[in-house]
Scaffold this motif. Structure first.
Motif, PDB file in Angstrom:
ATOM      1  N   TRP A  35       0.809  -1.222   0.000  1.00 19.02           N
ATOM      2  CA  TRP A  35       0.000   0.000   0.000  1.00 19.02           C
ATOM      3  C   TRP A  35       0.848   1.280   0.000  1.00 19.02           C
ATOM      4  CZ3 TRP A  35       1.463   2.096   4.537  1.00 19.02           C
ATOM      5  CH2 TRP A  35       1.504   1.344   5.701  1.00 19.02           C
ATOM      6  N   VAL A  60      -4.270   1.197   9.770  1.00 17.44           N
ATOM      7  CA  VAL A  60      -4.647   0.783  11.119  1.00 17.44           C
ATOM      8  C   VAL A  60      -3.419   0.272  11.872  1.00 17.44           C
ATOM      9  CG1 VAL A  60      -6.076  -0.793  12.469  1.00 17.44           C
ATOM     10  CG2 VAL A  60      -6.979   0.207  10.362  1.00 17.44           C
ATOM     11  N   ASP A  61      -2.594  -0.437  11.145  1.00 20.41           N
ATOM     12  CA  ASP A  61      -1.375  -1.042  11.703  1.00 20.41           C
ATOM     13  C   ASP A  61      -0.397  -1.185  10.542  1.00 20.41           C
ATOM     14  OD1 ASP A  61       0.508  -3.301  12.386  1.00 20.41           O
ATOM     15  OD2 ASP A  61      -0.634  -3.237  14.259  1.00 20.41           O
ATOM     16  N   SER A  74      -5.047   7.828  12.713  1.00 19.24           N
ATOM     17  CA  SER A  74      -3.958   6.857  12.643  1.00 19.24           C
ATOM     18  C   SER A  74      -2.656   7.381  13.230  1.00 19.24           C
ATOM     19  CB  SER A  74      -3.731   6.442  11.179  1.00 19.24           C
ATOM     20  OG  SER A  74      -2.642   5.553  11.079  1.00 19.24           O
ATOM     21  N   TYR A 117      -9.721   7.647   9.283  1.00 23.12           N
ATOM     22  CA  TYR A 117      -9.348   6.798  10.410  1.00 23.12           C
ATOM     23  C   TYR A 117      -8.176   7.472  11.115  1.00 23.12           C
ATOM     24  CZ  TYR A 117      -7.800   2.924  13.294  1.00 23.12           C
ATOM     25  OH  TYR A 117      -7.430   2.157  14.374  1.00 23.12           O
ATOM     26  N   ASP A 177     -12.027   7.695   3.157  1.00 16.52           N
ATOM     27  CA  ASP A 177     -12.651   7.671   4.477  1.00 16.52           C
ATOM     28  C   ASP A 177     -11.651   8.227   5.501  1.00 16.52           C
ATOM     29  OD1 ASP A 177     -14.501   7.250   6.465  1.00 16.52           O
ATOM     30  OD2 ASP A 177     -14.821   5.129   6.004  1.00 16.52           O
ATOM     31  N   GLY A 232      -6.031   5.185   5.825  1.00 17.01           N
ATOM     32  CA  GLY A 232      -6.580   3.856   6.070  1.00 17.01           C
ATOM     33  C   GLY A 232      -5.628   2.948   6.827  1.00 17.01           C
ATOM     34  N   LEU A 273      -4.781  -2.046   4.564  1.00 18.68           N
ATOM     35  CA  LEU A 273      -5.499  -0.797   4.817  1.00 18.68           C
ATOM     36  C   LEU A 273      -6.965  -1.077   5.135  1.00 18.68           C
ATOM     37  CD1 LEU A 273      -4.098   1.480   1.966  1.00 18.68           C
ATOM     38  CD2 LEU A 273      -3.274   1.279   4.328  1.00 18.68           C
ATOM     39  N   ALA A 274      -7.561  -0.208   5.936  1.00 18.21           N
ATOM     40  CA  ALA A 274      -8.977  -0.348   6.282  1.00 18.21           C
ATOM     41  C   ALA A 274      -9.884   0.089   5.138  1.00 18.21           C
ATOM     42  CB  ALA A 274      -9.291   0.468   7.531  1.00 18.21           C
ATOM     43  N   PHE A 275      -9.365   0.933   4.246  1.00 15.53           N
ATOM     44  CA  PHE A 275     -10.132   1.418   3.101  1.00 15.53           C
ATOM     45  C   PHE A 275      -9.164   2.005   2.077  1.00 15.53           C
ATOM     46  CE2 PHE A 275     -10.290   4.528   6.608  1.00 15.53           C
ATOM     47  CZ  PHE A 275      -9.580   5.581   6.043  1.00 15.53           C
ATOM     48  N   ARG A 276      -9.663   2.283   0.910  1.00 16.92           N
ATOM     49  CA  ARG A 276      -8.827   2.886  -0.136  1.00 16.92           C
ATOM     50  C   ARG A 276      -8.446   4.297   0.286  1.00 16.92           C
ATOM     51  NH1 ARG A 276     -10.262   5.717  -4.713  1.00 16.92           N
ATOM     52  NH2 ARG A 276     -12.462   5.187  -4.355  1.00 16.92           N
ATOM     53  N   LYS A 310      -0.597  -4.512   8.745  1.00 17.09           N
ATOM     54  CA  LYS A 310      -1.903  -5.003   8.295  1.00 17.09           C
ATOM     55  C   LYS A 310      -2.343  -4.285   7.023  1.00 17.09           C
ATOM     56  CE  LYS A 310      -3.544  -6.262  12.918  1.00 17.09           C
ATOM     57  NZ  LYS A 310      -4.589  -6.038  13.948  1.00 17.09           N
TER      58      LYS A 310
END
Length: 353
Positions: free
Chosen positions: A120, A137-138, A154, A152, A150, A135, A143-146, A141
């Motif tokens: 990513w 989160v960690d 972070s 988040y 959105d 996006g 991404l939570a979204f493109r 990990k």
């Protein structure tokens, strides 16, 4: 007694009373804040407050202790962990590299971190990191979204700013931040470093309805590397006097060029944060932008490691509000309890109208 003296003796008491009435009418916030911070239910206030307008102090108060064990009273000069209020300073450091042409906000971070393992990195940009639309989160990990679609909040995303800025500048993040503080004459501000002297930093406490306990930073088990990655997100130290200097210089065009500053206070996405009320407000670069209410303001909050803070600036009135506490509630429902109420008092006072 001359006629002139008699006239003065007659007029002076009237002027004195009139001035007092005027002050009472225009200062519709001090007594409210005083009453608020003396409450003990649902919790007690322990911190400092500084409010200025046009560079003049309108309200200042230190209430409680910097060290409960030794009963040392707080002062306005005491240093606090400013936690996520660090993010706007990080944003400024990045934007100064943008002004030098060393960083492009809209190019994927792969350019600056060619060896970064996550794919990513080919889509996330510095812009996404700064306005919390990456996006991330960690770091380990997906991404939570493109990116860009959105919001988040972070801290790991802000942590990635450290290797980026170090890559393009050839200096450590700590060197750059501390150099900026020195340039701005913020003599009591710095990046917290593990196992180094952290001058003036007061104790932080965990509190509940029935207890208060000292929070020991070493219990958090940070390594030098993990802490270095957290500094851009929340690892800076300052006091209300220095941060008032920061706000005045930032919002009066003394740190960034006008076009760069405009980038910082623009937003593409909104988010709600309970320290700033129930409505969704914009998130720029390390700043929340409240422009859906009659009074427009720019600010941020911070919490953790025994500390709470909120600060916001009202451009139209040149009003700056900074509140720090060295109390961190076990009950998350009480986080920002006093900070939110002080914000409401100011925004509904003569200072803002």
């Amino acid at each position: 007694m001359t006629r002139f003296v008699k006239l003065l003796l007659f007029v002076f008491p009237i002027l004195f009373v009139s001035l007092n009435l005027y002050r009472q009418q225009t200062d519709d916030y001090s007594a409210k804040i005083d009453s608020l911070i003396q409450l003990t239910n649902p919790r007690s206030f322990n911190g400092v407050i500084l409010i200025t307008q046009n560079g003049k102090t309108k309200y200042s108060k230190a209430f409680g202790y910097s060290d409960f064990e030794k009963k040392i009273p707080l002062t306005l000069k005491d240093n606090f962990r400013i936690q996520s209020n660090s993010k706007q300073i990080t944003a400024v450091l990045i934007l100064r590299e943008v002004e030098k042409g060393k960083i492009d906000l809209h190019i994927p971070i792969r350019k600056y971190l060619p060896d970064f393992k996550q794919t990513w990195a080919d889509t996330v940009t510095v812009h996404h990191l700064l306005n919390n639309t990456s996006g991330i989160v960690d770091l380990d990990k997906p991404l939570a979204f493109r990116p860009g679609t959105d919001y988040y909040y972070s801290n790991p995303g802000y942590g990635l700013i450290r290797p980026i800025i170090e890559k393009v500048s050839g200096k450590t993040f700590i060197e750059l931040a501390n150099s900026l503080f020195k340039e701005l004459k913020m003599h009591h501000s710095y990046c917290y470093e593990i196992d180094k002297p952290n001058v003036g930093l007061i104790n932080g406490y965990m509190v509940s309805k029935n207890s208060i306990s000292l929070l020991n930073f070493k219990d958090l088990e940070h390594t030098i590397e993990t802490w270095a990655n957290f500094i851009p997100a929340g690892g800076m130290i300052s006091n209300v006097i220095d941060l008032n200097t920061w706000d005045k210089k930032l919002h009066h065009g003394k740190i960034l060029a006008p076009e760069t500053y405009k980038l910082m206070i623009s937003y593409e996405i909104t988010a709600q944060h309970y320290s700033f009320g129930d409505e969704k407000i914009g998130y720029g670069y390390g700043l929340r932008i409240g422009d859906q209410t009659p009074v427009r303001y720019l600010g941020h909050s911070g919490k953790g490691i025994g500390f709470m803070s909120i600060k916001f600036y009202i451009p139209a009135k040149d009003v700056d509000v900074i509140v720090f506490q060295n109390h961190y509630d076990v009950d998350s429902n009480l986080h920002y309890y006093f900070e939110s109420k002080i914000r409401e008092i100011v925004l509904n006072s003569s200072l803002a109208k």
